[in-house]
Scaffold this motif. Sequence first.
Motif, PDB file in Angstrom:
ATOM      1  N   SER B 290      84.000  34.892  22.171  1.00  0.00           N
ATOM      2  CA  SER B 290      83.520  36.011  21.349  1.00  0.00           C
ATOM      3  C   SER B 290      84.617  36.460  20.393  1.00  0.00           C
ATOM      4  O   SER B 290      85.809  36.222  20.648  1.00  0.00           O
ATOM      5  N   TYR B 291      84.221  37.124  19.322  1.00  0.00           N
ATOM      6  CA  TYR B 291      85.194  37.715  18.388  1.00  0.00           C
ATOM      7  C   TYR B 291      85.172  39.238  18.524  1.00  0.00           C
ATOM      8  O   TYR B 291      84.107  39.823  18.757  1.00  0.00           O
ATOM      9  N   THR B 292      86.320  39.843  18.375  1.00  0.00           N
ATOM     10  CA  THR B 292      86.446  41.276  18.666  1.00  0.00           C
ATOM     11  C   THR B 292      87.064  42.078  17.523  1.00  0.00           C
ATOM     12  O   THR B 292      87.300  43.272  17.670  1.00  0.00           O
ATOM     13  N   ASP B 293      87.396  41.427  16.430  1.00  0.00           N
ATOM     14  CA  ASP B 293      88.079  42.078  15.283  1.00  0.00           C
ATOM     15  C   ASP B 293      89.430  42.677  15.666  1.00  0.00           C
ATOM     16  O   ASP B 293      89.936  43.553  14.975  1.00  0.00           O
ATOM     17  N   TRP B 294      89.988  42.200  16.782  1.00  0.00           N
ATOM     18  CA  TRP B 294      91.277  42.710  17.260  1.00  0.00           C
ATOM     19  C   TRP B 294      91.246  44.233  17.420  1.00  0.00           C
ATOM     20  O   TRP B 294      92.181  44.949  17.038  1.00  0.00           O
ATOM     21  N   THR B 295      90.158  44.738  17.964  1.00  0.00           N
ATOM     22  CA  THR B 295      90.080  46.181  18.217  1.00  0.00           C
ATOM     23  C   THR B 295      89.709  46.418  19.679  1.00  0.00           C
ATOM     24  O   THR B 295      89.041  45.588  20.305  1.00  0.00           O
ATOM     25  N   GLU B 296      90.129  47.568  20.180  1.00  0.00           N
ATOM     26  CA  GLU B 296      89.812  47.938  21.560  1.00  0.00           C
ATOM     27  C   GLU B 296      88.294  48.010  21.746  1.00  0.00           C
ATOM     28  O   GLU B 296      87.742  47.509  22.732  1.00  0.00           O
ATOM     29  N   GLN B 297      87.627  48.596  20.746  1.00  0.00           N
ATOM     30  CA  GLN B 297      86.175  48.720  20.832  1.00  0.00           C
ATOM     31  C   GLN B 297      85.521  47.343  20.860  1.00  0.00           C
ATOM     32  O   GLN B 297      84.577  47.101  21.621  1.00  0.00           O
ATOM     33  N   GLY B 299      86.769  44.601  22.034  1.00  0.00           N
ATOM     34  CA  GLY B 299      86.973  44.016  23.353  1.00  0.00           C
ATOM     35  C   GLY B 299      86.014  44.602  24.370  1.00  0.00           C
ATOM     36  O   GLY B 299      85.387  43.881  25.160  1.00  0.00           O
ATOM     37  N   ALA B 300      85.859  45.925  24.336  1.00  0.00           N
ATOM     38  CA  ALA B 300      84.966  46.608  25.292  1.00  0.00           C
ATOM     39  C   ALA B 300      83.518  46.184  25.059  1.00  0.00           C
ATOM     40  O   ALA B 300      82.778  45.907  26.010  1.00  0.00           O
ATOM     41  N   ASP B 301      83.119  46.105  23.796  1.00  0.00           N
ATOM     42  CA  ASP B 301      81.729  45.729  23.471  1.00  0.00           C
ATOM     43  C   ASP B 301      81.432  44.304  23.930  1.00  0.00           C
ATOM     44  O   ASP B 301      80.348  44.024  24.470  1.00  0.00           O
ATOM     45  N   ALA B 302      82.385  43.400  23.697  1.00  0.00           N
ATOM     46  CA  ALA B 302      82.158  41.999  24.073  1.00  0.00           C
ATOM     47  C   ALA B 302      81.981  41.884  25.586  1.00  0.00           C
ATOM     48  O   ALA B 302      81.079  41.185  26.063  1.00  0.00           O
ATOM     49  N   ARG B 305      78.600  43.314  26.667  1.00  0.00           N
ATOM     50  CA  ARG B 305      77.501  42.400  26.319  1.00  0.00           C
ATOM     51  C   ARG B 305      77.455  41.219  27.291  1.00  0.00           C
ATOM     52  O   ARG B 305      76.393  40.842  27.793  1.00  0.00           O
ATOM     53  N   LEU B 306      78.629  40.646  27.593  1.00  0.00           N
ATOM     54  CA  LEU B 306      78.673  39.471  28.469  1.00  0.00           C
ATOM     55  C   LEU B 306      78.284  39.832  29.899  1.00  0.00           C
ATOM     56  O   LEU B 306      77.615  39.053  30.588  1.00  0.00           O
ATOM     57  N   LEU B 307      78.680  41.024  30.322  1.00  0.00           N
ATOM     58  CA  LEU B 307      78.284  41.461  31.668  1.00  0.00           C
ATOM     59  C   LEU B 307      76.768  41.610  31.735  1.00  0.00           C
ATOM     60  O   LEU B 307      76.129  41.255  32.733  1.00  0.00           O
ATOM     61  N   GLY B 308      76.191  42.119  30.638  1.00  0.00           N
ATOM     62  CA  GLY B 308      74.742  42.264  30.583  1.00  0.00           C
ATOM     63  C   GLY B 308      74.055  40.909  30.635  1.00  0.00           C
ATOM     64  O   GLY B 308      72.998  40.760  31.271  1.00  0.00           O
ATOM     65  N   GLY B 325      92.343  43.259  24.354  1.00  0.00           N
ATOM     66  CA  GLY B 325      92.506  43.180  25.806  1.00  0.00           C
ATOM     67  C   GLY B 325      92.408  44.550  26.451  1.00  0.00           C
ATOM     68  O   GLY B 325      91.850  44.703  27.547  1.00  0.00           O
ATOM     69  N   VAL B 326      92.925  45.568  25.771  1.00  0.00           N
ATOM     70  CA  VAL B 326      92.872  46.935  26.309  1.00  0.00           C
ATOM     71  C   VAL B 326      91.425  47.360  26.538  1.00  0.00           C
ATOM     72  O   VAL B 326      91.082  47.909  27.591  1.00  0.00           O
ATOM     73  N   GLY B 327      90.569  47.052  25.583  1.00  0.00           N
ATOM     74  CA  GLY B 327      89.152  47.413  25.704  1.00  0.00           C
ATOM     75  C   GLY B 327      88.505  46.696  26.877  1.00  0.00           C
ATOM     76  O   GLY B 327      87.703  47.286  27.614  1.00  0.00           O
ATOM     77  N   SER B 328      88.884  45.427  27.052  1.00  0.00           N
ATOM     78  CA  SER B 328      88.315  44.643  28.142  1.00  0.00           C
ATOM     79  C   SER B 328      88.765  45.192  29.499  1.00  0.00           C
ATOM     80  O   SER B 328      87.944  45.437  30.388  1.00  0.00           O
TER      81      SER B 328
END
Lengths: 210, 447
Positions: B290-297, B299-302, B305-308, B325-328
């Motif tokens: 997945s791509y995260t735009d190098w943002t905490e948000q 990472g958290a969103d990805a 979504r994957l958990l879902g 990584g912080v978001g994850s």
Amino acid sequence: MTGETYAMAVRNFEALIAQPPSGRHTTPATLIRAAGLPPSSGYRHVATLEAEGLLRRDRDGTYLPGLSAVRTGLRAFGFGAIAPVAEPIITQLRQATRHTAFLGICDGAGLFVGPYSVGPQTRHHQMQPRYRLEPGSDLVAEKPLETRLRYDDAGIARRVAGIVAPLIVRGEETIVLGLLLDGHRSDASALGAPLLEACRQLHIQTGSPS
Amino acid sequence: MAQDDRTNMQRIAAILKSFDAENTPRRTQEILTELGMSRSTGFGLLRALLARGWLERSDHGRVRLGPQARDLAHAAFEAPAPTRPGPMVADPRRSPEREATPELEWDPALVRMVDTGRYRKQPPCRIGFSNASTSNPWRRAMMQSLSYARKIAQAQIAEMLVTDAEDDPDLQLTQVNDLVAQGIDLLLISIASVNHDPLSDRLAALADDGLPIVAVDRRPKDRSSLVSFVTASDHRIGRVSALWMAEHLGGRGRVWMLSGLEGASPALRRQQAALSVFSEFPGITVENVSYTDWTEQGGADAVARLLGETGQAPDGVWCDSGLQGVGSVRRFLGMGGAVPAHTGGDVNEMYRLCVQERVPMVALDYPASMGARALELSLEVLAGSIVPQRIEVPVQIVLPRGCETASVKADAWAELHVQWDLPADAILSQGPALREPQSSFRPRMSA
């Protein structure tokens, strides 16, 4: 200005440039204090030497000799041609082997250590500017030599294991690439190959004969 | 002769740097003329340098660098780590195994040199910096590092014009043209997108017109327009972090990969290197990229979504940076239970979380100090020096104690690397700029 003014300028330069190899200074203030200079002129001098590339700071802010200082030092030996490639070669060699990598100049039985990069595997050893090679340490092209590097530490004779490979021979002087070894964990036979590869890269880039 | 308003310290530096690679002896008058020094000052300094051994006399009244100058070669490229309690490596009496055979991945571009004599220019100079964006803490730290270097070299820089392309390559193209129109001596650029052909073509045209171009962090697809490129080894970051993950999981497990910005060359190279390592472990399954735009948000969103989608946490989350990584990590902490092993450093908060919550991790900080190195290199280019075609700023391997694997050993312990007194979004790899007062880095076009 008088002759004393110029002599003082050289002494100030000398005092500042001598500090990074001998101590760990993370602020201009500690560097200036260690050099014995007054703060009023000390800050200006440090800023000048940093701008001239004779001093620099690493990622933690610790003062180190600058790349211009290394180049000037190697030019003084007449080996300035290898100065631009010294940093990438030594850094890559250290990174690949995790051992302290260095460029040295052998003069008979003595080894002057030039630029170096400290590897985690051998960081317990404080790099000395000069070592003595063991008698019978003959440098042969394309053949890394495992040897003991001897030095005096406050009057006590000490030694550390090393492996060196000759790069360029010029008259009595031989420029070598080397690695410090850790007696417990280093496998000298495995370290010879990357050392020779680093030598080969340096020959290709500088066009120097081996 | 033009008035020489340099200080004696500057004159000493200029004299010592005026000798060639072979230390060929030079006539004193020739040195003074070249450096624009008056006879009284110049001879006074030369005499003092001779007296202290910085210079020595050669034949026919010529001088060259002396024995004192040779000592300058004894220099550490990086400072050894300070002595701290606890051994850096395991006690050999308890762990007698030797290191794995070293693998020297030699990139010949690192030792390929470029003679920049044709770009030589008398200081002070005007430098344009076209920055891809300032959208995340790493990019702001890189800018901070560059600004720090500018302060150090202020005497050599008349003006530095800075633009922010906000990750938009079309905007960056316009900004590059504006910078050139304002009359710059060198263009420093961090490319918004590696795949934008009009920008690549424009840089090629500018290079053909004789403008020196140095890239930092992100380069154009066609590197022929560049004099040099300052970066860190994305390949090493991707390879070492994936190798650690695979070995930490014992060669078996499910891994999610969270990359940075789609189209950014560092993200692409780290991902390729990591995938190549994972493919060597048949028991490792990469379930998603997945791509995260190098943002905490991002990472958290990805992760949400994957958990879902899968309904089950993975064994490991490979992140190419701690920015996402912080978001994850936070997302998994929010769920309770064990957090899977993570990779990715850069940001202080990633270290804080992993050390505090005992999350197994490896980090290779992508050095934000490359901003300072790029500016130093730009000045070397304008001085006409011989410079490397590519500079890789070294990358440390940071691990919490007890997390070393057979092949991946720590250069630094995470417990010592983390900075508890600094903000969560501090980028630890920005060098001495880290503890400088944080000034505003709003991009501006100088008139």
